[in-house]
Write an enzyme that holds these catalytic residues in place. Structure first.
Site, PDB file in Angstrom:
ATOM      1  N   GLU A 125       2.892  -6.212  -9.297  1.00 22.11           N
ATOM      2  CA  GLU A 125       2.118  -7.269  -8.631  1.00 22.11           C
ATOM      3  C   GLU A 125       1.297  -8.049  -9.655  1.00 22.11           C
ATOM      4  O   GLU A 125       1.215  -9.280  -9.612  1.00 22.11           O
ATOM      5  CB  GLU A 125       1.195  -6.653  -7.569  1.00 22.11           C
ATOM      6  CG  GLU A 125       1.977  -6.020  -6.431  1.00 22.11           C
ATOM      7  CD  GLU A 125       1.092  -5.354  -5.382  1.00 22.11           C
ATOM      8  OE1 GLU A 125       0.198  -4.573  -5.759  1.00 22.11           O
ATOM      9  OE2 GLU A 125       1.305  -5.617  -4.183  1.00 22.11           O
ATOM     10  N   GLU A 145       5.948   2.144  -3.279  1.00 17.05           N
ATOM     11  CA  GLU A 145       4.909   2.320  -2.252  1.00 17.05           C
ATOM     12  C   GLU A 145       5.447   3.110  -1.062  1.00 17.05           C
ATOM     13  O   GLU A 145       4.760   3.988  -0.519  1.00 17.05           O
ATOM     14  CB  GLU A 145       4.391   0.942  -1.783  1.00 17.05           C
ATOM     15  CG  GLU A 145       3.374   0.308  -2.713  1.00 17.05           C
ATOM     16  CD  GLU A 145       3.988  -0.388  -3.932  1.00 17.05           C
ATOM     17  OE1 GLU A 145       5.201  -0.207  -4.190  1.00 17.05           O
ATOM     18  OE2 GLU A 145       3.253  -1.104  -4.631  1.00 17.05           O
TER      19      GLU A 145
END
Ligand code: 1HE
Length: 268
Positions: A125, A145
């Protein structure tokens, strides 16, 4: 070096910042934790990107050690989570990352990143906020995740699909797929692949080239292109005209310089 710029040389700081010749070099500095992003690292990024830095015309972001960034500091999250009560309070964490990463992507100055080893979760990210991405051959990208029982929270569901497409992000998250540096190059996750240890030199070379552009044009590129490409056709063309009409401060000298240089070259 501009004395007004906050410069951290403290080796215990999660973010080391040095400024030289108009280029700020920011180093993630938790190599023993694979540069995992804890609250202190986000605070340091938010503090630095939240302020203007006169005289800085390009930024290089890299990580100390064998890995760019192992993503969210899972140990810190586990330790803090029981004490964070309520949905809004829990959302603060993600919103703080969003604020920080938006300041980076839509800041005043282009960012070149050097990616080696792990570019995982929040590390991916963070990388996706940067405008030019250089992978060393060791780089690998993951969004684990789902495997950790959480969801992306630092902008991956917005930024990464714009680079590789939503379908690939879904597949990557469901299956735990890893993309290596060569695959990343083909997908646009990075723009260059260089041999081990050569990422920073390449980044400095590109940053110097970027810093020699018109600052107004650089600002227009990093703020305009991504936003305009999200707009419908007519709105986009209108926005493009508005941005274009706000550039050109130094175009006369730059265009004259371009032709003068060509003439001089032909005369040799
Ligand atoms: C960490 C972290 C971390 C390492 N948080 N401490 N991110 C992940 O799921 C990635 C988890 N990490 C890994 O997969 C591996 O550590 C690496 C591939 C990055 C590196 O492997 P390796 O063998 O070089 O190192 P290591 O032995 O696994 O870890 C070295 C130390 O770093 C160890 O600490 P130590 O005190 O035992 O020495 C690890 O605990 C520590 N470490 N990664 C905390 N991530 C806003 S939402 C974003 C959501 C996410 O980012 S999810 C993805 C999280």
């Amino acid at each position: 070096m501009n004395p007004d710029l906050p410069t951290r040389m403290d080796t215990s700081s999660p973010l080391d910042i040095r400024v030289q010749d108009g280029i700020a070099v920011l180093k993630l500095n938790r190599p023993d934790k694979r540069n995992a992003i804890n609250d202190a690292m986000i605070d340091a990024l938010l503090a630095w990107f939240g302020e203007p830095h006169e005289g800085v015309h390009a930024i290089v972001l890299h990580g100390e050690g064998a890995h760019f960034c192992a993503g969210l500091d899972l140990i810190e999250v586990l330790a803090k989570r029981p004490s964070v009560k309520g949905v809004v309070a829990r959302q603060r964490h993600s919103r703080r990352w969003h604020r920080t990463f938006d300041l980076m992507q839509f800041g005043e100055v282009p960012i070149v990143s050097v990616l080696q080893g792990a570019v995982i979760g929040g590390g991916m990210e963070l990388a996706a906020t940067t405008h030019v991405r250089i992978c060393e051959e060791s780089a690998f990208f993951q969004l684990p995740e789902g495997q950790r029982g959480i969801f992306v929270g630092g902008g991956a569901s917005v930024r990464v699909p714009r680079i590789i497409g939503a379908g690939r992000v879904v597949e990557m998250m469901l299956t735990g797929r890893t993309y290596d540096a060569q695959a990343a190059l083909q997908l646009g996750l990075c723009h260059y692949v260089v041999p081990p240890g050569e990422g920073l030199a390449k980044a400095m070379e590109l940053a110097a080239r970027i810093a020699s552009n018109s600052p107004t044009s650089n600002y227009a590129v990093i703020n305009g292109i991504n936003r305009i490409s999200d707009m419908p056709h007519g709105a986009g063309l209108f926005a493009e005209t508005m941005v274009a009409s706000n550039t050109g401060e130094d175009m006369q000298a730059r265009i004259q310089g371009f032709f003068d240089q060509r003439k001089a070259g032909k005369a040799d």
